[in-house]
Write a protein that holds these residues in place. Structure first.
Motif, mmCIF file in Angstrom:
data_model
loop_
_atom_site.group_PDB
_atom_site.id
_atom_site.type_symbol
_atom_site.label_atom_id
_atom_site.label_comp_id
_atom_site.label_asym_id
_atom_site.label_seq_id
_atom_site.Cartn_x
_atom_site.Cartn_y
_atom_site.Cartn_z
ATOM 1 N N LYS A 1 2.067 3.803 -16.630
ATOM 2 C CA LYS A 1 3.439 4.290 -16.841
ATOM 3 C C LYS A 1 3.811 4.115 -18.301
ATOM 4 C CE LYS A 1 5.412 3.643 -12.249
ATOM 5 N NZ LYS A 1 6.143 2.703 -11.388
ATOM 6 N N GLN B 1 3.815 1.481 -1.318
ATOM 7 C CA GLN B 1 4.378 1.584 -2.677
ATOM 8 C C GLN B 1 3.369 2.242 -3.620
ATOM 9 O OE1 GLN B 1 5.539 -2.260 -4.084
ATOM 10 N NE2 GLN B 1 7.352 -2.341 -2.802
ATOM 11 N N VAL B 2 2.106 1.797 -3.521
ATOM 12 C CA VAL B 2 1.054 2.341 -4.389
ATOM 13 C C VAL B 2 0.873 3.831 -4.103
ATOM 14 C CG1 VAL B 2 -1.444 2.280 -4.833
ATOM 15 C CG2 VAL B 2 -0.146 0.169 -4.724
ATOM 16 N N GLU C 1 0.834 -1.210 0.000
ATOM 17 C CA GLU C 1 0.000 0.000 0.000
ATOM 18 C C GLU C 1 0.866 1.256 0.000
ATOM 19 O OE1 GLU C 1 -4.071 -1.733 2.089
ATOM 20 O OE2 GLU C 1 -2.673 -0.566 3.286
ATOM 21 N N VAL D 1 -5.099 -3.967 -3.844
ATOM 22 C CA VAL D 1 -3.779 -3.330 -3.998
ATOM 23 C C VAL D 1 -3.077 -3.860 -5.247
ATOM 24 C CG1 VAL D 1 -1.499 -3.017 -2.946
ATOM 25 C CG2 VAL D 1 -3.510 -2.883 -1.545
ATOM 26 N N GLU E 1 -4.520 -2.243 -8.226
ATOM 27 C CA GLU E 1 -4.058 -0.862 -8.328
ATOM 28 C C GLU E 1 -2.615 -0.802 -8.838
ATOM 29 O OE1 GLU E 1 -4.768 2.912 -5.430
ATOM 30 O OE2 GLU E 1 -5.504 0.969 -4.745
ATOM 31 N N MET E 2 -1.785 -1.737 -8.389
ATOM 32 C CA MET E 2 -0.388 -1.791 -8.843
ATOM 33 C C MET E 2 -0.315 -2.055 -10.340
ATOM 34 S SD MET E 2 1.617 -3.816 -5.847
ATOM 35 C CE MET E 2 3.166 -3.059 -5.406
ATOM 36 N N LEU F 1 -1.303 1.026 -12.229
ATOM 37 C CA LEU F 1 -0.217 2.008 -12.209
ATOM 38 C C LEU F 1 0.869 1.649 -13.221
ATOM 39 C CD1 LEU F 1 0.128 2.707 -8.404
ATOM 40 C CD2 LEU F 1 -0.141 4.445 -10.156
ATOM 41 N N ALA G 1 3.714 5.743 -5.577
ATOM 42 C CA ALA G 1 3.590 5.814 -7.038
ATOM 43 C C ALA G 1 2.535 6.845 -7.432
ATOM 44 C CB ALA G 1 3.228 4.439 -7.590
ATOM 45 N N HIS G 2 1.417 6.881 -6.696
ATOM 46 C CA HIS G 2 0.360 7.873 -6.961
ATOM 47 C C HIS G 2 0.907 9.285 -6.763
ATOM 48 C CE1 HIS G 2 -3.240 5.762 -7.935
ATOM 49 N NE2 HIS G 2 -3.162 4.960 -6.887
#
Lengths: 229, 43
Positions: free
Chosen positions: B43, A214-215, A212, B32, B35-36, B39, A218-219
């Motif tokens: 990118k 890391q996310v 979490e 999660v 979401e990863m 992301l 990144a956000h």
């Protein structure tokens, strides 16, 4: 590392099966209370795991405040959440035991009240982490974790300091305390099994917290890039 | 409430709460992971 984790989970499950058998079948039925006394084999190990989790939270909070280490913060979050889970189990199994033995579900004696306060402290810790925003959230959570831990030794000592409705200490409570050997074995197996469950849950929650983080990072990076354009 | 009913209830509470928590962790883990992946794609 992954293989080691899987092996530990399998070991924990086997241990749980064995300790359940010890608690429900091997341990003798207590003469006065009967079968309801077997709740002890779940209630006390849950309280032990909750106490250990809050202690880990306390240490991790100190390390976070000292070093600003994000891994320590992740460990503090993980241990507080698992501690609340086990403290909830304690607060529910206690009254289930009390109803047939005392004739009441709850009484505001020192042990029960301080345990409820402990649960409320760590629930507020989780609420703070979940809903507060800004850079100071982790610092505030760490401070709450450190001061909140003060209640743990108080909970432990209440049955030694005060005359409570809650039973006096079964172990380490003086000359008249202690357990029959078969009961002690069942209790120790359950203590070990519950400790292993606690370790598995903290490890899983720790990994999740790091993902979490890391996310979130990144956000934040994406938002910065968007702002720069 | 008799002793055996109390024991069974406590047993259900102990494992029910732990299983609920594991279910909650798995749900959070999946979200999660999703979401990863999003992301990485963005990118």
């Amino acid at each position: 590392m992954k293989n080691l984790s899987i092996a530990f989970v399998i070991f924990t499950l086997a241990l749980l099966g064995f300790s359940t058998y010890q608690a429900l079948v091997v341990a003798p039925t207590e003469q006065t209370m009967g079968d309801v006394q077997r709740i002890f084999y779940y209630h006390v190990p849950s309280a032990w795991v909750a106490g250990v989790c809050f202690f880990v939270n306390f240490l991790a909070s100190i390390v976070y405040l000292w070093k600003r280490n994000l891994n320590a913060d992740a460990l503090a979050a993980a241990s507080a959440e698992v501690g609340v889970v086990f403290c909830t189990i304690v607060l529910i199994t206690g009254p289930i035991w009390a109803r047939p033995v005392w004739g009441i579900w709850w009484t505001w004696d020192a042990r029960l009240t301080t345990t409820l306060v402990l649960w409320l402290i760590y629930v507020s810790y989780l609420v703070l982490r979940r809903f507060a925003s800004g850079s100071q959230t982790q610092v505030l959570a760490a401070a709450l974790g450190i001061f909140g831990f003060v209640d743990v030794p108080i909970v432990y000592m209440t049955i030694r300091w005060f005359r409570t409705q809650h039973p006096s200490p079964v172990m380490g409570g003086g000359q008249n305390s202690g357990l029959a050997p078969e009961m002690l074995h069942a209790f120790l197996w359950n203590l070990l099994a519950f400790t292993c469950v606690g370790i598995c849950l903290i490890a899983a929650r720790y990994v999740l917290q790091k993902m979490e983080n890391q996310v979130e990072a990144a956000h934040a990076q994406l938002a910065l890039r968007g702002g720069a354009r | 409430m008799t002793g055996i009913v109390a024991l069974k209830s406590a047993y259900a509470v102990v494992w029910g709460i732990q299983l609920l928590y594991i279910w909650y962790l798995v749900g959070r883990y999946r979200s999660v992971r999703r979401e990863m992946k999003d992301l990485e794609r963005s990118k």
